[in-house]
Design a protein around this motif. Structure first.
Motif, short mmCIF file in Angstrom:
data_model
loop_
_atom_site.label_atom_id
_atom_site.label_comp_id
_atom_site.label_asym_id
_atom_site.label_seq_id
_atom_site.Cartn_x
_atom_site.Cartn_y
_atom_site.Cartn_z
N MET A 107 0.84 -1.19 0.00
CA MET A 107 0.00 0.00 0.00
C MET A 107 0.88 1.25 0.00
SD MET A 107 -2.87 0.97 2.87
CE MET A 107 -3.68 -0.61 2.67
N THR A 108 0.45 2.29 -0.70
CA THR A 108 1.22 3.53 -0.68
C THR A 108 0.84 4.35 0.54
OG1 THR A 108 -0.41 4.82 -1.92
CG2 THR A 108 1.22 3.57 -3.21
N VAL A 109 1.67 5.35 0.82
CA VAL A 109 1.40 6.24 1.95
C VAL A 109 0.05 6.92 1.78
CG1 VAL A 109 2.14 8.36 3.11
CG2 VAL A 109 3.84 6.63 2.45
N ARG A 110 -0.21 7.41 0.58
CA ARG A 110 -1.48 8.11 0.35
C ARG A 110 -2.67 7.15 0.52
NH1 ARG A 110 -3.52 12.71 -1.83
NH2 ARG A 110 -5.68 12.48 -2.55
N GLU A 111 -2.54 5.93 0.05
CA GLU A 111 -3.64 4.96 0.19
C GLU A 111 -3.92 4.68 1.67
OE1 GLU A 111 -3.02 2.49 -4.02
OE2 GLU A 111 -2.01 1.84 -2.17
N LEU A 112 -2.86 4.57 2.46
CA LEU A 112 -3.06 4.34 3.89
C LEU A 112 -3.76 5.52 4.54
CD1 LEU A 112 -2.53 2.72 6.52
CD2 LEU A 112 -0.38 3.98 6.71
N VAL A 113 -3.29 6.73 4.25
CA VAL A 113 -3.87 7.93 4.84
C VAL A 113 -5.34 8.06 4.42
CG1 VAL A 113 -3.74 10.44 4.96
CG2 VAL A 113 -1.64 9.08 5.00
N ALA A 114 -5.64 7.72 3.18
CA ALA A 114 -7.02 7.83 2.68
C ALA A 114 -7.97 6.90 3.42
CB ALA A 114 -7.05 7.52 1.18
N THR A 142 1.84 16.67 7.84
CA THR A 142 2.74 15.70 8.46
C THR A 142 4.03 15.51 7.65
OG1 THR A 142 1.50 13.94 7.35
CG2 THR A 142 0.92 14.43 9.63
N HIS A 143 4.24 16.34 6.64
CA HIS A 143 5.45 16.31 5.81
C HIS A 143 5.62 14.98 5.07
CE1 HIS A 143 6.38 20.03 7.85
NE2 HIS A 143 6.38 19.41 9.02
N LEU A 144 4.49 14.35 4.73
CA LEU A 144 4.52 13.10 3.97
C LEU A 144 4.19 13.31 2.51
CD1 LEU A 144 2.67 10.72 6.48
CD2 LEU A 144 5.12 10.76 6.00
N ASP A 145 3.91 14.54 2.12
CA ASP A 145 3.46 14.80 0.75
C ASP A 145 4.52 14.42 -0.29
OD1 ASP A 145 4.72 16.93 2.13
OD2 ASP A 145 4.21 18.34 0.55
N GLN A 161 5.30 5.23 11.25
CA GLN A 161 4.52 5.70 12.39
C GLN A 161 3.85 7.03 12.07
OE1 GLN A 161 3.97 3.79 15.00
NE2 GLN A 161 2.58 5.30 15.86
N THR A 162 4.56 7.90 11.38
CA THR A 162 3.97 9.18 10.98
C THR A 162 2.80 8.95 10.03
OG1 THR A 162 6.13 10.27 11.18
CG2 THR A 162 4.45 11.42 9.92
N ALA A 163 2.92 7.97 9.13
CA ALA A 163 1.82 7.65 8.21
C ALA A 163 0.60 7.14 8.97
CB ALA A 163 2.28 6.61 7.19
N MET A 164 0.81 6.36 10.03
CA MET A 164 -0.31 5.88 10.84
C MET A 164 -1.01 7.05 11.54
SD MET A 164 -0.55 2.62 10.47
CE MET A 164 -1.55 2.10 11.85
N ILE A 165 -0.21 8.01 12.01
CA ILE A 165 -0.79 9.20 12.64
C ILE A 165 -1.57 10.00 11.60
CG2 ILE A 165 -0.22 11.40 13.72
CD1 ILE A 165 2.17 9.93 15.04
N ALA A 166 -1.02 10.11 10.39
CA ALA A 166 -1.70 10.84 9.33
C ALA A 166 -3.03 10.18 8.97
CB ALA A 166 -0.80 10.92 8.09
N ARG A 167 -3.07 8.86 8.97
CA ARG A 167 -4.33 8.16 8.70
C ARG A 167 -5.39 8.54 9.73
NH1 ARG A 167 -5.09 1.70 9.44
NH2 ARG A 167 -4.89 2.39 11.60
N ALA A 168 -4.96 8.59 11.01
CA ALA A 168 -5.90 8.98 12.08
C ALA A 168 -6.33 10.43 11.91
CB ALA A 168 -5.25 8.75 13.44
N LEU A 169 -5.41 11.31 11.51
CA LEU A 169 -5.75 12.71 11.32
C LEU A 169 -6.75 12.89 10.19
CD1 LEU A 169 -2.25 14.39 11.71
CD2 LEU A 169 -4.18 14.59 13.28
N ALA A 170 -6.66 12.02 9.18
CA ALA A 170 -7.57 12.12 8.03
C ALA A 170 -9.02 11.86 8.44
CB ALA A 170 -7.15 11.16 6.93
N GLN A 171 -9.24 11.24 9.59
CA GLN A 171 -10.61 11.06 10.07
C GLN A 171 -11.25 12.40 10.42
OE1 GLN A 171 -9.72 6.91 12.45
NE2 GLN A 171 -11.46 8.12 13.12
#
Length: 338
Positions: A107-114, A142-145, A161-171
């Motif tokens: 999975m890509t970072v964007r897919e996880l965050v989405a 989160t500087h993941l762009d 870990q930052t990507a996991m936090i970004a996924r939660a923030l996307a909620q």
């Protein structure tokens, strides 16, 4: 003593609880894990919950997440009891990051965050323009762009870990709860993640609650600390206030260890047999630190130190010996020639 329950009287907490009794039922027996648990969780603040194992931290988290309601007392989210929220409303209100491993490294970072938009899109997962805008904003925040197209398997532990936090923030929830988010990270990434959370709490006005055992990082970054200890009420306040009040010591039951009130670090309690040490403050500190770790060795009567250059002069029975490093001094003691 004023606690954070007396502070913020002008503000309205995102979550509040009073006099909770936490526990569970097993074989028709009630097992109480913690009692007299009261707290306020405020937006715009990073709050760290700490305490020895077995004091009820996980049980309190489960109560907040409606997975194990308190035996007594109520938890309010705004004006509504936690237990009265349906699952979808709760998912839109509270985002959670657990110590889980990401199963799909493809999975890509964007897919996880989405995936964080699921409570808003449903399981079909069709992203609207608004959803995509939120994902883009979170990635930038989160500087993941710049790595949004990378596979998760290609990321470092800190980036995952930052990507996991970004996924939660996307909620887009007002409350974010994280369980040991820095547990498997190196020293630099531990601070990076916690400073990111502190920044997000302030800039996005989110109430962020982190369960952690990392006292050093919590003291450096937290706006508020919740301290749970065996058979005692939850204590809350700023890290600095709790340090000055001696409440931080509740994290270290027993008589062997203490928390240095000057720097917040855990150390062996100062033994009474340490010699008098004079000289520059920072040199005295590290000489004393080395002696504490080697307290079973013969001790001198007095130590005089200087810096620029470093010199350590050890006095014993009217004799003196000079060293240019702390390690040389300790090796000399270990030879038993003092």
């Amino acid at each position: 003593m004023e606690t954070n329950l007396d502070n913020h009287r002008q503000a309205k907490p995102c979550i509040q609880a009073r006099n909770l009794v936490l526990g569970y039922e097993k074989d028709r027996q009630i097992n109480t894990v913690a009692a007299n648990v009261s707290f306020d969780l405020f937006g715009g603040e990073l709050t760290c919950m700490m305490g020895p194992n077995g004091v009820g931290k996980s049980t309190l988290l489960k109560a907040i997440l409606n997975q194990n309601l308190p035996l007594k007392g109520t938890i309010l989210m705004g004006e509504k009891e936690i237990g009265l929220l349906d699952d979808q409303d709760r998912a839109k209100t509270i985002a959670v990051v657990l110590t889980e491993k990401i199963r799909s490294g493809l999975m890509t970072v964007r897919e996880l965050v989405a995936l964080g938009r699921t409570p808003h899109t449903g399981w079909l997962g069709h992203l609207s323009k608004t959803d995509n805008d939120i994902v883009d904003r979170v990635l930038k925040m989160t500087h993941l762009d710049l790595i949004s197209g990378k596979k998760l398997a290609e990321l470092s532990d800190g980036q995952r870990q930052t990507a996991m936090i970004a996924r939660a923030l996307a909620q887009d929830s007002g409350i974010l709860i994280l369980d040991e988010p820095t547990a498997h990270l190196d020293l630099t990434n531990r601070f990076e993640i916690m400073y990111l959370l502190k920044k997000l709490a302030k800039e996005a006005d989110k109430a962020i609650l982190v369960v952690t055992h990392d006292l050093e990082v919590a003291m450096e970054t937290a706006d508020q600390l919740w301290i749970m200890s065996h058979q005692e009420p939850l204590v809350s306040g700023s890290p600095e206030d709790l340090m000055l009040e001696g409440q931080i010591q509740k994290l270290l039951p027993g008589n062997k260890w203490e928390i240095d009130a000057n720097n917040g670090k855990i150390r062996l309690k100062n033994p009474s047999v340490l010699p008098e040490i004079t000289g520059p403050k920072h040199v005295r500190h590290w000489v004393r630190n080395a002696l504490r770790k080697n307290i079973d060795l013969p001790m001198p009567e007095k130590i005089i130190t200087t810096d620029n250059p470093l010199e350590i002069i050890v006095y014993k029975a009217q004799k003196s010996t000079s060293f240019s490093s702390i390690s040389a001094m300790i090796r000399f003691f270990k030879k038993g020639t003092l």
